[in-house]
Design a protein around this motif. Sequence first.
Motif, short mmCIF file in Angstrom:
data_model
loop_
_atom_site.label_atom_id
_atom_site.label_comp_id
_atom_site.label_asym_id
_atom_site.label_seq_id
_atom_site.Cartn_x
_atom_site.Cartn_y
_atom_site.Cartn_z
N LEU A 117 59.57 34.71 8.18
CA LEU A 117 57.80 34.60 9.38
C LEU A 117 57.95 34.31 9.93
O LEU A 117 57.35 35.15 10.66
N SER A 118 58.92 33.80 11.20
CA SER A 118 59.09 33.59 12.14
C SER A 118 59.79 34.26 13.12
O SER A 118 61.14 35.37 12.33
N THR A 119 60.07 35.12 14.16
CA THR A 119 60.64 36.34 14.44
C THR A 119 62.14 35.69 14.97
O THR A 119 62.75 34.72 14.83
N ARG A 120 63.50 36.50 15.13
CA ARG A 120 64.66 36.39 15.47
C ARG A 120 65.25 35.94 16.38
O ARG A 120 65.25 34.16 17.02
N ALA A 121 63.30 36.02 17.71
CA ALA A 121 64.13 35.10 18.79
C ALA A 121 63.72 34.03 18.80
O ALA A 121 64.11 32.94 18.82
N HIS A 122 62.71 33.48 18.08
CA HIS A 122 61.95 32.38 17.32
C HIS A 122 63.67 31.60 16.45
O HIS A 122 64.14 30.47 16.89
N MET A 123 64.21 32.42 15.58
CA MET A 123 65.35 31.32 14.55
C MET A 123 65.99 31.83 15.94
O MET A 123 66.83 30.22 16.06
N LEU A 124 66.33 32.10 16.84
CA LEU A 124 67.71 31.71 17.90
C LEU A 124 67.38 30.22 18.67
O LEU A 124 68.21 29.87 19.19
N GLY A 125 65.91 30.84 18.91
CA GLY A 125 65.81 29.20 19.48
C GLY A 125 65.81 28.04 19.03
O GLY A 125 65.66 27.10 20.15
#
Length: 655
Positions: free
Chosen positions: A516-524
Amino acid sequence: MKNKFNLLALLLICFIDSNAQKTVQLKSPNGQIATAILIGKEGIQYQVAFEKNILINWSKLALTFDGKEFSPSVTISKPMVKDSIEKYDLIIGKTSHVEHHYKEVTIPLRENEAPHTQINIVFRAFDDGIAFRYEMISRDKSTSFLLTDEVNEFRVVGNPIAKVLELPSFTSSHEGFYTTLPLSDLPANKLMDMPALFQFPGNTYLAITEAALLDYAGMYLMKENGVLISKLSPLPSNPTIKVKATFPHKSPWRLLMISHSVGDFISSNILTTLSPPSRIKDVSWIKPGKTTFPWWNGNVMPDTINAPGNNFITQKYYIDFCHRNGIEYHSVVEYGLHQWYMDDGVGFQPGPHSDVTTPVPGLNMKEVCDYAHSQGVGVRVWVQWAALYPKLDAAFANFEKWGLSGMMIDFMDRDDQEMVNIQTEMLEKAAKHHLHIQFHGAYKPTGLSRTYPNEFTREGTLNYEVNKWGKGITAEHDLDIAFTRMLAGSTDYHLGGFRAIPDSLYRTQYTRPLMLSTRAHMLGMYVVFENALGMACDYPEAYEGQDGFDFLRKVPTTWDETKVLDAKVNEYIIIARRKGKEWFLGSINNSTERDIKIPLSFLSSDNYKAAIYADGADANQFPNKLKRENKAIKRTDTLTVHLAHNGGAVIHFTE
């Protein structure tokens, strides 16, 4: 360790009245946190203040032995005081070297009536918190004791906003969504896990947890008659008993972290400072790193691979992926919902003929390990604890013989004294065979990654594994974990899903789960979450050639330094962590878009370049897209980064 003894500066003992009540006062090194311990006819009480504002009003401390409460009629011996700076190195953690200043007082108490039990109350004051523990010293005509209760009150002043995890019982995987309510609105008589977070007006924060849980029962909180009190996990065989032990014995530390900045809790090393030094002498073999975990993605294999299954072919596919991309470990788990070892149980529970020392037919574990080692990759396995424990010595000997590096031990779901001791035994015996451990379905960390640095990480979270069978984990839940569970230490969280979609298109997929969260969120989250064994849970073709995978490959799992640059509960967090001369910055956001400003004064020079990975302008529609930018920066600069709905950002700084 350097000790100074300064009685006048550290300690004040006052005789309050003719009944010989005594008060002992202790302050933190900077004088901002103070506690007073009152011992008199009402028993033992304590109070905690921060900058002269009382946060915990007079609260009772009591132990019950064999059903009888420790007597309030006691003889008090002269308190012993200490002013110390503890210095130590960490293999597993948010910093590689720690120097922590504290002041301590030990108050010896002896019952005036039989059986004349003698205990010490120990308080330790840091600039970032107060901790206390009990030392059970002796008793007349007895070398052992049964602890039937330990009551620690936390009479929190006012009505702060509480963020807690409610649990149904003492038997739990410690997973769930967090409750955020004013303290007065929290339901009564419900177990609450720790750490628990409390936000007072004026940006004062308090977190309650425990440290150094060894040979003791785990602690919870419960609200009774409007007061928070401790609850110990009972022994399954006799719920009236919490701890069986011999004299002398020590409780864990009961810890209150206190600060104006909630980010200080995340960067603090107070739990490891409260824990014993390493009990593993040779630590040269301990190598944290990232790992595959194919169970999460559904054991996805390309159509060109012949005969996938619990066999060498499948393991080789993932090992080769690790070799190409610098992933340190591959995890052998299961295939077709059957674990890698012989077992006639159902649903990953051990059957009557479970045997963790024997792989399923077609899987030669030594062959797998030998090949992996030739490619510079370690191999680890998943194992159900109840299948492992009856054959612990034989299993660990086999694991070492095959060449395994470690394991995930799952479904533990308890923290009574018996289970705590089982986990300690596992860590000690695993170390003798050069094996690391990841505890899954387990209670929170308590700082023991210092004592047993082969404990890489723990779960105790509702994490991204649930995306396989239900509504996905939200960005808000990620933030709840960062401000509660992560305060206790390394947080196993099943990271690496590279298939983000808009909320409206989300559906449950057991294979190739969605996010549900963005790829940038996952990397963060690889930077925000402390985790010495970061997972790359997705399958090789989900990563290779994908935007952002280069950052996942580079990001470390242990750190030399950690700085929380900005943090707002329920909203966002920005953390910078250093490894060597490189800095990695991560930020995760809730569902509200925002621009964040990032001062770069944490950098050591003006000679850095920044590789920025941020949400794209159309992240709400295409949440896997990244906006990439490379720029030279100075430590006097301030970067502005846009965080999308459920978004995030990462930055890699290199000299």
